[in-house]
Design an enzyme around this catalytic site. Structure first.
Site, PDB file in Angstrom:
ATOM      1  N   LYS A 178     -44.046  45.764   9.838  1.00 28.13           N
ATOM      2  CA  LYS A 178     -43.807  44.777   8.795  1.00 28.13           C
ATOM      3  C   LYS A 178     -42.306  44.696   8.536  1.00 28.13           C
ATOM      4  O   LYS A 178     -41.670  45.688   8.195  1.00 28.13           O
ATOM      5  CB  LYS A 178     -44.528  45.139   7.500  1.00 28.13           C
ATOM      6  N   GLY A 239     -44.022  43.296  -6.996  1.00 28.11           N
ATOM      7  CA  GLY A 239     -44.297  44.152  -8.136  1.00 28.11           C
ATOM      8  C   GLY A 239     -44.439  43.439  -9.456  1.00 28.11           C
ATOM      9  O   GLY A 239     -44.605  44.085 -10.497  1.00 28.11           O
ATOM     10  N   ASN A 287     -49.755  46.457  -3.299  1.00 28.64           N
ATOM     11  CA  ASN A 287     -49.520  47.868  -3.572  1.00 28.64           C
ATOM     12  C   ASN A 287     -49.567  48.129  -5.080  1.00 28.64           C
ATOM     13  O   ASN A 287     -50.450  48.819  -5.581  1.00 28.64           O
ATOM     14  CB  ASN A 287     -48.180  48.297  -2.991  1.00 28.64           C
TER      15      ASN A 287
END
Length: 335
Positions: A178, A239, A287
């Site tokens: 990635k 995030g 994540n």
């Protein structure tokens, strides 16, 4: 009066720290002496990768600069009978999860199992030479069972990203990677000029880059032409948990791409993952949404189900949108 090291001692820079080591030693000697297994790390010496097969043969010299790295945290689910393929490799789970921000490796591993994911992203970081016996991600998540996807998180130039992935390939042999090259620290948006440059170089070197990019169909097509095996447009800043902010451009990327499209970044909850799949994406990567949930294991399960539901809804073909109400019960025979 100047001082000098004894002739049987040389000076090295190891992972950014000045160290002294015995002369006439090899790179493998150094790795073992600090308590590491040469089979679990990758070594760069003076900006050149040292092949694992030559670690025993490469002699250390005074002034060498070495980097020793490993992977850190940065199942199959066929409930729908559906699979997807990237670079000739087939997977059943369309959920990819990261390995950062968990309280420990045990929680990370448990969340991975709950998610049903088969691919996990891993960051490449320096080993802790002061505590070489510290637990490693590979001790908890078996790279033979899961597909490790080394990423370039934290890289702000093409050169740094390329260097990182060369080390990753040496450490684990992975060519499916990635790529992300960030533009600046506040937004963590990708620098598309550097990203495109890195994609071209990596593709020529035999890497299979899955590339993080802006949600722009033109940029996505340029990456595909440069050798990206998948494009990964952001849904929102990394995030942030804001969910997909521009469904129109994500849909346009899906319609125009000949490689898999996966939403990467910005997912906050299960409905965001479902939306990504309903737009026709091949998968979704997350994540923080799992790792920072109050119950990461339960959230991982929710994300698995959301991806399945969104994919099934996409394949089912949603009803058309109408401007006005349309009764579902027939009016004929009304009392």
């Amino acid at each position: 009066m100047t001082s000098s090291l004894p002739t049987d001692i040389i000076s090295l820079t190891l992972n950014g720290e000045l160290r002294r080591f015995r002369a006439a030693a090899t790179v493998a000697d150094l790795v073992r002496d600090i308590g590491l297994d040469p089979a679990k790390v990758a070594v760069e010496r003076n900006l050149e990768i040292v092949s694992r097969s030559t670690l025993e043969d490469v002699a250390l010299t005074d002034g060498d600069r070495l980097e020793i790295v490993h992977f850190v945290g940065g199942g199959q689910d066929s409930a729908t009978g559906d699979s997807w393929t990237v670079a000739g490799r087939t997977f059943h789970s369309r959920l990819i999860v990261g390995t950062g921000k968990y309280k420990d490796f045990e929680q990370n591993a448990a969340a991975l199992v709950a998610s049903g994911a088969e691919i996990i992203t891993v960051a490449v970081r320096r080993v802790n030479v002061s505590d070489p016996k510290a637990p490693m991600l590979t001790d908890f998540i078996d790279p033979k069972k899961y597909t490790y996807l080394p990423n370039t998180a934290g890289c702000f130039t093409a050169d740094d990203a390329i260097r990182t992935l060369r080390l990753a390939r040496e450490a684990g042999g992975w060519d499916l990677v990635k790529l992300e090259v960030l533009g600046e620290a506040k937004t963590l948006y990708p620098d598309m000029r550097e990203t495109l440059k890195a994609t071209e170089v990596l593709a020529k070197e035999g890497f299979l880059p899955m590339v993080y990019c802006v949600d722009d169909p033109i940029a996505a097509k340029q990456l595909e032409d440069a050798g990206a095996v998948a494009v990964m447009p952001l849904g929102a800043p990394i995030g942030s948990g804001l969910g997909i902010q521009n469904r129109v451009t994500i849909r346009l990327i899906v319609e125009g791409a000949k490689v898999p499209v996966l939403v990467d970044a910005g997912v906050g909850t299960a409905s965001d993952a479902a939306v990504a799949m309903e737009l026709g994406c091949d998968g979704v990567l997350m994540n923080t949404a799992i790792a920072e949930a109050k119950n990461p294991i339960a959230m991982a399960t929710a994300m698995k189900l959301a991806v399945q539901a969104g994919r099934m809804a996409y394949l089912s073909g949603r009803m058309g949108r109408r401007m006005y109400a349309d009764p579902s019960s027939p009016l004929a025979g009304l009392i």
